[in-house]
Design an enzyme around this catalytic site. Structure first.
Site, PDB file in Angstrom:
ATOM      1  CB  ILE A  60      -0.996   0.040   1.194  1.00  0.00           C
ATOM      2  CG1 ILE A  60      -0.271  -0.057   2.543  1.00  0.00           C
ATOM      3  CG2 ILE A  60      -2.037  -1.056   1.061  1.00  0.00           C
ATOM      4  CD1 ILE A  60      -1.153   0.276   3.745  1.00  0.00           C
ATOM      5  CB  ALA A  82      -2.615  -3.276   4.239  1.00  0.00           C
ATOM      6  CB  THR A 125      -6.720  -1.290  16.962  1.00  0.00           C
ATOM      7  OG1 THR A 125      -6.579  -1.923  18.226  1.00  0.00           O
ATOM      8  CG2 THR A 125      -5.612  -0.250  16.830  1.00  0.00           C
ATOM      9  CG  ASP A 126      -9.325  -2.374  21.618  1.00  0.00           C
ATOM     10  OD1 ASP A 126      -8.220  -2.605  21.091  1.00  0.00           O
ATOM     11  OD2 ASP A 126      -9.912  -3.200  22.359  1.00  0.00           O
ATOM     12  CD  GLU A 127      -3.269  -3.020  20.939  1.00  0.00           C
ATOM     13  OE1 GLU A 127      -2.165  -2.453  20.963  1.00  0.00           O
ATOM     14  OE2 GLU A 127      -3.409  -4.241  20.844  1.00  0.00           O
ATOM     15  CE1 TYR A 153      -1.244  -2.544  15.085  1.00  0.00           C
ATOM     16  CE2 TYR A 153      -2.062  -2.561  17.350  1.00  0.00           C
ATOM     17  CZ  TYR A 153      -2.281  -2.712  15.991  1.00  0.00           C
ATOM     18  OH  TYR A 153      -3.546  -3.016  15.539  1.00  0.00           O
ATOM     19  CE  LYS A 157      -4.497   0.094  12.843  1.00  0.00           C
ATOM     20  NZ  LYS A 157      -4.758  -0.350  11.428  1.00  0.00           N
ATOM     21  N   PRO A 208       3.820 -19.493  27.024  1.00  0.00           N
ATOM     22  CG  PRO A 208       4.693 -18.188  25.289  1.00  0.00           C
ATOM     23  CD  PRO A 208       4.079 -19.518  25.566  1.00  0.00           C
ATOM     24  NE  ARG A 276       2.809  -7.373  24.066  1.00  0.00           N
ATOM     25  CZ  ARG A 276       1.663  -7.693  23.452  1.00  0.00           C
ATOM     26  NH1 ARG A 276       0.576  -6.982  23.628  1.00  0.00           N
ATOM     27  NH2 ARG A 276       1.619  -8.724  22.634  1.00  0.00           N
TER      28      ARG A 276
HETATM   29  P1  NAD Z   1      -2.454  -9.500  10.106  1.00  0.00           P
HETATM   30  O1  NAD Z   1      -1.086  -9.175  10.582  1.00  0.00           O
HETATM   31  O2  NAD Z   1      -2.991 -10.879  10.309  1.00  0.00           O
HETATM   32  O3  NAD Z   1      -2.567  -9.176   8.550  1.00  0.00           O
HETATM   33  C1  NAD Z   1      -2.033  -8.031   7.974  1.00  0.00           C
HETATM   34  C2  NAD Z   1      -2.000  -8.220   6.465  1.00  0.00           C
HETATM   35  O4  NAD Z   1      -1.509  -7.024   5.891  1.00  0.00           O
HETATM   36  C3  NAD Z   1      -1.084  -9.350   5.996  1.00  0.00           C
HETATM   37  O5  NAD Z   1      -1.713 -10.121   4.998  1.00  0.00           O
HETATM   38  C4  NAD Z   1       0.122  -8.615   5.421  1.00  0.00           C
HETATM   39  O6  NAD Z   1       0.765  -9.321   4.370  1.00  0.00           O
HETATM   40  C5  NAD Z   1      -0.542  -7.349   4.910  1.00  0.00           C
HETATM   41  N1  NAD Z   1       0.396  -6.216   4.798  1.00  0.00           N
HETATM   42  C6  NAD Z   1       1.332  -5.806   5.690  1.00  0.00           C
HETATM   43  N2  NAD Z   1       2.003  -4.746   5.207  1.00  0.00           N
HETATM   44  C7  NAD Z   1       1.457  -4.462   4.000  1.00  0.00           C
HETATM   45  C8  NAD Z   1       1.693  -3.464   3.016  1.00  0.00           C
HETATM   46  N3  NAD Z   1       2.658  -2.530   3.169  1.00  0.00           N
HETATM   47  N4  NAD Z   1       0.944  -3.459   1.896  1.00  0.00           N
HETATM   48  C9  NAD Z   1      -0.025  -4.395   1.716  1.00  0.00           C
HETATM   49  N5  NAD Z   1      -0.272  -5.373   2.591  1.00  0.00           N
HETATM   50  C10 NAD Z   1       0.441  -5.400   3.734  1.00  0.00           C
HETATM   51  O7  NAD Z   1      -3.402  -8.422  10.787  1.00  0.00           O
HETATM   52  P2  NAD Z   1      -4.922  -8.562  11.278  1.00  0.00           P
HETATM   53  O8  NAD Z   1      -4.935  -9.081  12.662  1.00  0.00           O
HETATM   54  O9  NAD Z   1      -5.713  -9.231  10.212  1.00  0.00           O
HETATM   55  O10 NAD Z   1      -5.321  -7.010  11.352  1.00  0.00           O
HETATM   56  C11 NAD Z   1      -5.881  -6.352  10.225  1.00  0.00           C
HETATM   57  C12 NAD Z   1      -6.196  -4.923  10.609  1.00  0.00           C
HETATM   58  O11 NAD Z   1      -7.122  -4.901  11.688  1.00  0.00           O
HETATM   59  C13 NAD Z   1      -4.968  -4.137  11.095  1.00  0.00           C
HETATM   60  O12 NAD Z   1      -5.059  -2.842  10.575  1.00  0.00           O
HETATM   61  C14 NAD Z   1      -5.108  -4.117  12.609  1.00  0.00           C
HETATM   62  O13 NAD Z   1      -4.531  -2.954  13.128  1.00  0.00           O
HETATM   63  C15 NAD Z   1      -6.611  -4.112  12.771  1.00  0.00           C
HETATM   64  N6  NAD Z   1      -7.147  -4.720  13.990  1.00  0.00           N
HETATM   65  C16 NAD Z   1      -6.787  -5.987  14.364  1.00  0.00           C
HETATM   66  C17 NAD Z   1      -7.372  -6.572  15.492  1.00  0.00           C
HETATM   67  C18 NAD Z   1      -7.016  -7.973  15.918  1.00  0.00           C
HETATM   68  O14 NAD Z   1      -7.466  -8.407  16.991  1.00  0.00           O
HETATM   69  N7  NAD Z   1      -6.265  -8.741  15.146  1.00  0.00           N
HETATM   70  C19 NAD Z   1      -8.319  -5.852  16.236  1.00  0.00           C
HETATM   71  C20 NAD Z   1      -8.649  -4.548  15.828  1.00  0.00           C
HETATM   72  C21 NAD Z   1      -8.073  -4.006  14.706  1.00  0.00           C
HETATM   73  O1  DAU Z   2      -7.143  -4.863  20.776  1.00  0.00           O
HETATM   74  C1  DAU Z   2      -6.928  -5.004  19.409  1.00  0.00           C
HETATM   75  C2  DAU Z   2      -5.520  -5.475  19.166  1.00  0.00           C
HETATM   76  O2  DAU Z   2      -5.457  -6.849  19.577  1.00  0.00           O
HETATM   77  C3  DAU Z   2      -5.089  -5.340  17.707  1.00  0.00           C
HETATM   78  O3  DAU Z   2      -5.039  -3.985  17.380  1.00  0.00           O
HETATM   79  C4  DAU Z   2      -3.723  -5.980  17.475  1.00  0.00           C
HETATM   80  O4  DAU Z   2      -3.390  -5.947  16.098  1.00  0.00           O
HETATM   81  C5  DAU Z   2      -3.778  -7.426  17.925  1.00  0.00           C
HETATM   82  O5  DAU Z   2      -2.514  -8.041  17.776  1.00  0.00           O
HETATM   83  C6  DAU Z   2      -4.233  -7.507  19.385  1.00  0.00           C
HETATM   84  O6  DAU Z   2      -3.225  -6.940  20.275  1.00  0.00           O
HETATM   85  P1  DAU Z   2      -2.841  -7.638  21.671  1.00  0.00           P
HETATM   86  O7  DAU Z   2      -1.513  -7.170  22.057  1.00  0.00           O
HETATM   87  O8  DAU Z   2      -3.953  -7.510  22.643  1.00  0.00           O
HETATM   88  O9  DAU Z   2      -2.825  -9.192  21.174  1.00  0.00           O
HETATM   89  P2  DAU Z   2      -1.807 -10.400  21.482  1.00  0.00           P
HETATM   90  O10 DAU Z   2      -2.455 -11.631  20.942  1.00  0.00           O
HETATM   91  O11 DAU Z   2      -0.421 -10.102  21.070  1.00  0.00           O
HETATM   92  O12 DAU Z   2      -1.842 -10.471  23.076  1.00  0.00           O
HETATM   93  C7  DAU Z   2      -3.053 -10.657  23.784  1.00  0.00           C
HETATM   94  C8  DAU Z   2      -2.710 -10.633  25.268  1.00  0.00           C
HETATM   95  O13 DAU Z   2      -1.961 -11.819  25.580  1.00  0.00           O
HETATM   96  C9  DAU Z   2      -1.831  -9.474  25.679  1.00  0.00           C
HETATM   97  O14 DAU Z   2      -2.197  -9.051  26.985  1.00  0.00           O
HETATM   98  C10 DAU Z   2      -0.419 -10.048  25.724  1.00  0.00           C
HETATM   99  C11 DAU Z   2      -0.677 -11.498  26.112  1.00  0.00           C
HETATM  100  N1  DAU Z   2       0.298 -12.489  25.552  1.00  0.00           N
HETATM  101  C12 DAU Z   2       0.529 -12.483  24.216  1.00  0.00           C
HETATM  102  C13 DAU Z   2       1.414 -13.389  23.664  1.00  0.00           C
HETATM  103  C14 DAU Z   2       1.709 -13.373  22.184  1.00  0.00           C
HETATM  104  C15 DAU Z   2       0.874 -13.417  26.390  1.00  0.00           C
HETATM  105  O15 DAU Z   2       0.638 -13.446  27.617  1.00  0.00           O
HETATM  106  N2  DAU Z   2       1.759 -14.315  25.838  1.00  0.00           N
HETATM  107  C16 DAU Z   2       2.072 -14.327  24.518  1.00  0.00           C
HETATM  108  O16 DAU Z   2       2.899 -15.160  24.089  1.00  0.00           O
END
Ligand code: NAD
Ligand code: DAU
Length: 339
Positions: A60, A82, A125-127, A153, A157, A208, A276
């Site tokens: 992108i 993305a 994201t809520d973050e 991160y 965002k 972990p 973390r």
């Molecule tokens: P993910 O890491 O699983 O997927 C990200 C995708 O983006 C991958 O397919 C990667 O190849 C692609 N990508 C990365 N850099 C790129 C670039 N420069 N150009 C084009 N493609 C690129 O992420 P996800 O968990 O599916 O999250 C998707 C979106 O939702 C993100 O914007 C994230 O911030 C947001 N989000 C995620 C969560 C969650 O719980 N996972 C919650 C709220 C919001």
């Molecule tokens: O809230 C939305 C967000 O949720 C998204 O914006 C992010 O893209 C997504 O990755 C996620 O973020 P978190 O940091 O909450 O997700 P994660 O799965 O990395 O971690 C969830 C919780 O678990 C967090 O408190 C850290 C903890 N954790 C995570 C990992 C990977 C562990 O205790 N052990 C681990 O190995």
């Protein structure tokens, strides 16, 4: 209608493509994905085999490519998934987060300005709201909660969200932003808590848990997130932010124990490791605005959703084993060696 879905080879983007293919069969869906470590083309195999979506590999942030795509397809909608999405990776290497999450978003919006668009939707994201205390269950994030980020991160965002709002105010670009809580479901990359615990527990490896495991996340099934995005894309008001969540708070330890119980694995696999850096204590979304304006509701209760998700990982071992047998092992060793 023609929709550009960026990041569609990742977790939520791929689920969105499957959701939209069913929900809006007459739409043309184009996926632009750079296929970083988190992108997996095999996830989209069934859609690609039947030519149900067009796939373009690229970033992108690549302005020439993005403009070329807009010229060719004349998109009506853009949904930007993305991103670099993993908090831990943003702590070890922040720069790519700024490049993709901020500059990439800006390039997409420049293309929207140049070629015209009905709606640019930013998946946030809520973050961006920071965290809430553990001892104040009455406090929730609303759309009015000030942005207050903790990690590179979430800062990236939040910066993207501010740029999206700036493009709306200054250039009148029709935009919406959604801020969702933690998602779970199929195709979740095994660096994230739920799939990491499932895959490692199945291999009888230690699990972990950061700090004391008391941190709280607010979990929503990915399908419910996708349904909300579809509604906001079509019915949202320009310039508005919408929170998405299911009022489903769990401590990390509760999540890990639920998974162990369903898999019939012992809690002795749990290993408490160094926390973390800057670890957010608690996320809790108030989705009242989204529910009120669109009559959207989560449809998958957590007890069912987590069972279905664990079953999905049991039924699709090839998908995640291909990932953890590759570069992922080096990532895991590096990320967890000091913990
Ligand atoms: P993910 O890491 O699983 O997927 C990200 C995708 O983006 C991958 O397919 C990667 O190849 C692609 N990508 C990365 N850099 C790129 C670039 N420069 N150009 C084009 N493609 C690129 O992420 P996800 O968990 O599916 O999250 C998707 C979106 O939702 C993100 O914007 C994230 O911030 C947001 N989000 C995620 C969560 C969650 O719980 N996972 C919650 C709220 C919001
Ligand atoms: O809230 C939305 C967000 O949720 C998204 O914006 C992010 O893209 C997504 O990755 C996620 O973020 P978190 O940091 O909450 O997700 P994660 O799965 O990395 O971690 C969830 C919780 O678990 C967090 O408190 C850290 C903890 N954790 C995570 C990992 C990977 C562990 O205790 N052990 C681990 O190995």
């Amino acid at each position: 209608m023609k929709v550009l879905v960026t990041g569609g080879a990742g977790f939520i983007g791929s689920n969105f493509l499957y959701y939209m293919r069913k929900r809006r069969p007459d739409y043309k869906l184009v996926c632009l994905d750079a296929l970083t470590y988190a992108g997996n083309l095999s996830t989209l195999d069934p859609l690609l085999k039947n030519n149900e979506i067009d796939f373009v590999k690229g970033s992108i942030s690549d302005r020439d490519l993005v403009y070329k795509l807009f010229e060719e397809y004349k998109f009506d909608y853009v949904v930007n998934f993305a991103a670099e999405s993993h908090v831990d990776r943003s702590i070890t290497n922040p720069e790519i987060f700024l490049q993709t999450n901020i500059i990439g978003t800006q390039v997409l919006m420049d293309a929207c300005r140049k070629y015209g668009i009905k709606r640019f939707h930013q998946v946030s994201t809520d973050e961006v709201y920071g965290d809430l205390p553990l001892d104040r269950p009455d406090l929730l994030f609303t759309e009015e909660t000030p942005i207050n980020t903790s990690s590179p991160y979430s800062a990236s965002k939040a910066s993207a969200d501010l740029m999206v709002q700036a493009y709306n105010r200054t250039f009148k670009l029709p935009v919406t932003i959604s801020r969702c809580s933690n998602n779970y479901g199929p195709y979740h990359f095994p660096e994230k808590l739920i799939p990491l615990i499932i895959s490692r527990a199945l291999n009888d490896q230690d699990l972990p848990v950061y700090g004391t495991g008391e941190n709280v996340r607010d979990w929503l099934h990915v399908k419910d997130h996708c349904a909300a995005i579809d509604i906001i894309l079509h019915e949202g008001k320009d310039g508005e932010v919408y929170n998405i969540g299911g009022n489903n708070e769990k401590t990390n330890l509760e999540i890990v124990k639920t998974i162990l119980k369903q898999l019939g694995k012992p809690e002795s696999l749990i290993k408490f490791v160094t926390d973390r850096a800057g670890h957010d204590l608690r996320y809790a979304i108030d989705p009242a605005k989204t529910i009120k304006e669109f009559n959207w509701q989560p449809t998958i209760m957590f007890d069912d959703g987590i069972k279905q998700t664990i079953q999905w990982y049991l039924d699709n071992k090839e998908w995640w084993k291909n990932i953890i047998n590759g570069e992922y092992q080096t990532y895991y060793d590096e990320m967890y060696k000091e913990r």
